[in-house]
Motif scaffolding. Sequence first.
Motif, PDB file in Angstrom:
ATOM      1  N   GLU A 338      43.188  34.361  43.500  1.00 11.39           N
ATOM      2  CA  GLU A 338      43.025  33.937  42.116  1.00 11.39           C
ATOM      3  C   GLU A 338      41.546  34.035  41.742  1.00 11.39           C
ATOM      4  O   GLU A 338      40.672  33.973  42.608  1.00 11.39           O
ATOM      5  N   ARG A 339      41.260  34.207  40.455  1.00  9.35           N
ATOM      6  CA  ARG A 339      39.882  34.354  39.988  1.00  9.35           C
ATOM      7  C   ARG A 339      39.538  33.214  39.035  1.00  9.35           C
ATOM      8  O   ARG A 339      40.396  32.721  38.283  1.00  9.35           O
ATOM      9  N   TRP A 340      38.285  32.832  39.043  1.00  9.92           N
ATOM     10  CA  TRP A 340      37.816  31.727  38.221  1.00  9.92           C
ATOM     11  C   TRP A 340      38.119  31.958  36.738  1.00  9.92           C
ATOM     12  O   TRP A 340      38.429  31.019  36.003  1.00  9.92           O
ATOM     13  N   ASP A 341      38.059  33.221  36.285  1.00 13.77           N
ATOM     14  CA  ASP A 341      38.283  33.514  34.864  1.00 13.77           C
ATOM     15  C   ASP A 341      39.764  33.706  34.518  1.00 13.77           C
ATOM     16  O   ASP A 341      40.113  34.044  33.384  1.00 13.77           O
ATOM     17  N   GLY A 342      40.665  33.520  35.486  1.00 14.99           N
ATOM     18  CA  GLY A 342      42.093  33.584  35.206  1.00 14.99           C
ATOM     19  C   GLY A 342      42.710  34.964  35.289  1.00 14.99           C
ATOM     20  O   GLY A 342      43.867  35.143  34.920  1.00 14.99           O
ATOM     21  N   THR A 343      41.971  35.964  35.804  1.00 22.92           N
ATOM     22  CA  THR A 343      42.501  37.334  35.862  1.00 22.92           C
ATOM     23  C   THR A 343      42.971  37.713  37.259  1.00 22.92           C
ATOM     24  O   THR A 343      43.236  38.885  37.524  1.00 22.92           O
ATOM     25  N   VAL A 363      35.485  33.334  48.344  1.00 18.55           N
ATOM     26  CA  VAL A 363      34.087  33.739  48.520  1.00 18.55           C
ATOM     27  C   VAL A 363      33.854  34.246  49.941  1.00 18.55           C
ATOM     28  O   VAL A 363      33.241  35.298  50.157  1.00 18.55           O
ATOM     29  N   ALA A 364      34.365  33.512  50.944  1.00 16.04           N
ATOM     30  CA  ALA A 364      34.156  33.914  52.337  1.00 16.04           C
ATOM     31  C   ALA A 364      34.825  35.254  52.628  1.00 16.04           C
ATOM     32  O   ALA A 364      34.253  36.119  53.301  1.00 16.04           O
ATOM     33  N   ASP A 365      36.024  35.456  52.103  1.00 15.33           N
ATOM     34  CA  ASP A 365      36.779  36.694  52.337  1.00 15.33           C
ATOM     35  C   ASP A 365      36.054  37.891  51.729  1.00 15.33           C
ATOM     36  O   ASP A 365      35.890  38.938  52.369  1.00 15.33           O
ATOM     37  N   VAL A 366      35.607  37.757  50.486  1.00 12.04           N
ATOM     38  CA  VAL A 366      34.941  38.878  49.810  1.00 12.04           C
ATOM     39  C   VAL A 366      33.605  39.198  50.478  1.00 12.04           C
ATOM     40  O   VAL A 366      33.276  40.374  50.705  1.00 12.04           O
ATOM     41  N   TYR A 367      32.821  38.159  50.834  1.00 15.83           N
ATOM     42  CA  TYR A 367      31.531  38.423  51.477  1.00 15.83           C
ATOM     43  C   TYR A 367      31.728  39.193  52.780  1.00 15.83           C
ATOM     44  O   TYR A 367      31.043  40.190  53.043  1.00 15.83           O
ATOM     45  N   ALA A 385      25.504  42.099  49.220  1.00 12.63           N
ATOM     46  CA  ALA A 385      26.676  41.230  49.120  1.00 12.63           C
ATOM     47  C   ALA A 385      26.317  39.917  48.419  1.00 12.63           C
ATOM     48  O   ALA A 385      27.086  39.410  47.593  1.00 12.63           O
ATOM     49  N   VAL A 386      25.153  39.352  48.742  1.00 16.48           N
ATOM     50  CA  VAL A 386      24.728  38.112  48.085  1.00 16.48           C
ATOM     51  C   VAL A 386      24.536  38.332  46.592  1.00 16.48           C
ATOM     52  O   VAL A 386      24.914  37.491  45.763  1.00 16.48           O
ATOM     53  N   GLN A 387      23.963  39.479  46.222  1.00 15.28           N
ATOM     54  CA  GLN A 387      23.777  39.785  44.796  1.00 15.28           C
ATOM     55  C   GLN A 387      25.123  39.882  44.085  1.00 15.28           C
ATOM     56  O   GLN A 387      25.272  39.454  42.935  1.00 15.28           O
ATOM     57  N   GLU A 388      26.120  40.453  44.776  1.00 17.75           N
ATOM     58  CA  GLU A 388      27.454  40.554  44.178  1.00 17.75           C
ATOM     59  C   GLU A 388      28.060  39.165  43.966  1.00 17.75           C
ATOM     60  O   GLU A 388      28.709  38.909  42.944  1.00 17.75           O
ATOM     61  N   LEU A 389      27.866  38.249  44.921  1.00 20.29           N
ATOM     62  CA  LEU A 389      28.368  36.884  44.739  1.00 20.29           C
ATOM     63  C   LEU A 389      27.723  36.242  43.514  1.00 20.29           C
ATOM     64  O   LEU A 389      28.401  35.588  42.707  1.00 20.29           O
ATOM     65  N   ARG A 390      26.394  36.423  43.371  1.00 18.86           N
ATOM     66  CA  ARG A 390      25.700  35.864  42.201  1.00 18.86           C
ATOM     67  C   ARG A 390      26.283  36.449  40.902  1.00 18.86           C
ATOM     68  O   ARG A 390      26.529  35.727  39.930  1.00 18.86           O
ATOM     69  N   ALA A 391      26.502  37.773  40.909  1.00 20.42           N
ATOM     70  CA  ALA A 391      26.968  38.438  39.687  1.00 20.42           C
ATOM     71  C   ALA A 391      28.369  37.977  39.295  1.00 20.42           C
ATOM     72  O   ALA A 391      28.712  37.924  38.106  1.00 20.42           O
ATOM     73  N   GLU A 392      29.186  37.638  40.292  1.00 20.69           N
ATOM     74  CA  GLU A 392      30.581  37.280  40.010  1.00 20.69           C
ATOM     75  C   GLU A 392      30.792  35.780  39.838  1.00 20.69           C
ATOM     76  O   GLU A 392      31.924  35.347  39.598  1.00 20.69           O
ATOM     77  N   ALA A 393      29.740  34.986  39.969  1.00 22.12           N
ATOM     78  CA  ALA A 393      29.862  33.544  39.726  1.00 22.12           C
ATOM     79  C   ALA A 393      30.271  33.315  38.275  1.00 22.12           C
ATOM     80  O   ALA A 393      29.667  33.851  37.352  1.00 22.12           O
ATOM     81  N   GLY A 394      31.311  32.526  38.075  1.00 21.80           N
ATOM     82  CA  GLY A 394      31.807  32.267  36.730  1.00 21.80           C
ATOM     83  C   GLY A 394      32.826  33.283  36.256  1.00 21.80           C
ATOM     84  O   GLY A 394      33.475  33.078  35.238  1.00 21.80           O
ATOM     85  N   ARG A 395      32.975  34.380  36.986  1.00 19.90           N
ATOM     86  CA  ARG A 395      34.002  35.373  36.649  1.00 19.90           C
ATOM     87  C   ARG A 395      35.050  35.406  37.768  1.00 19.90           C
ATOM     88  O   ARG A 395      36.175  34.961  37.596  1.00 19.90           O
ATOM     89  N   HIS A 396      34.646  35.934  38.912  1.00 21.62           N
ATOM     90  CA  HIS A 396      35.556  35.961  40.052  1.00 21.62           C
ATOM     91  C   HIS A 396      35.544  34.615  40.787  1.00 21.62           C
ATOM     92  O   HIS A 396      36.590  34.103  41.172  1.00 21.62           O
ATOM     93  N   PHE A 397      34.346  34.045  40.946  1.00 20.77           N
ATOM     94  CA  PHE A 397      34.194  32.894  41.822  1.00 20.77           C
ATOM     95  C   PHE A 397      33.803  31.621  41.078  1.00 20.77           C
ATOM     96  O   PHE A 397      33.176  31.663  40.009  1.00 20.77           O
TER      97      PHE A 397
END
Length: 416
Positions: A338-343, A363-367, A385-397
């Motif tokens: 599931e994603r934080w933004d509901g998609t 988060v652990a799985d994607v990293y 990978a860390v930059q991707e986590l930051r970018a997806e905060a509020g969308r995916h995570f």
Amino acid sequence: MHRAYNSILELDEPQMKATVNLNLGTFYLKVGNLKKSQIYLETALDLSRNNGDQFGEMNTLDSLGNLYEKTEQSLLAYITYHDALAIALSIGSTQGELDARLNLGRFYLHAESWDDAQTQLQLALELAERTQSAKETAAAHETLCELYKARGDAGQALHHSEELRRIERELFNAARDRQTRNLSIQFEVERAQREADSYRLRTELEQEARQMAERQVEERTAELAQAQYEVVTRLAMAAEYRDGTTGDHTRRVGVMSASLARALGWSEARAELLGIAARLHDVGKMGIPDSILLKSGKLESSEFTQMQTHTLIGATILSGGHSELLQLAEEIALTHHERWDGTGYPRRLAGAQIPLSGRIVAVADVYDALTQIRPYKKAWTHEEAVQELRAEAGRHFDPEVVEAALHVLCGAAPQA
């Protein structure tokens, strides 16, 4: 290769330089160019020590020990392996300790120092079995078999040879649906038997020896917990065998999930439970056809839709369990995509509708997936990978979970 190496030398990235030298040294060691290997490995060792990178130093010492053995520099090999073991113990690296003890065991075997070889190899075997490291367990059995053959102990040599064959069969005969059903039945029988034993002991001994009965109930409960842990581990490994891995991914996801839970304020017991349950996040992949699961190219729309059903399959496999562990594992299997933004899928939950356990494991799985090599992609760097986590905060995570991940992965202090 060397053009890329020269380009890296021009960068002000000492850790990257050390890593590249280590990789080149290891490559030349494997192809037999020992002179070049020694140059690169000793350079990597100096760089790692100057950078204060004990992990890199430990890995370099491991390769250097092998080099010194091949060049018949026995004293240097002995010192190098011991240095690697000392670092592994000081930084708490289980894998480093395993590698060092196996190397020392082989070194003592070749030097015909039987007792020292047996000590190191037995310690390596116990550690490998405790951490369920199948490859290292097999290596320890193989070397112990050689040791006991050299000592003329045919019985022990046969025992370790048989254990080696057993592990090889387990690794190459991937557990499929039938094995999964058998393990599930075994678990339920174990659970029912332990609960029956506990009930009988409570009723028969309550008046006569309450305290003794309670102690035995605790022992049975501990045995049940151990049985659950073993079944969870085997189910997780069976799922990973389906897509060509050997359990390393689920183990890393479990460790990182537990670390994130601690950073979020979970109790130690609860965090450890999450780390075990997280290993079953992809157990539903056992219900996905090989033609889809093992496909190296991009999935078609219909194939991706079928792949998404692994969340529902996993939740179904784990459903109906009465233990906290299995209930948590079911929750994770169902919600970790599931994603934080509901998609996300399968239920398009959003925000706090997603259980926190699923948000953590996502988060652990994607990293881990980003930073590992897959048939369809190269491994991302830690920084990417860390930059991707930051970018997806509020969308995916979940942003709060991402902040905890940055604290765990980068040492960044969580915001108040």
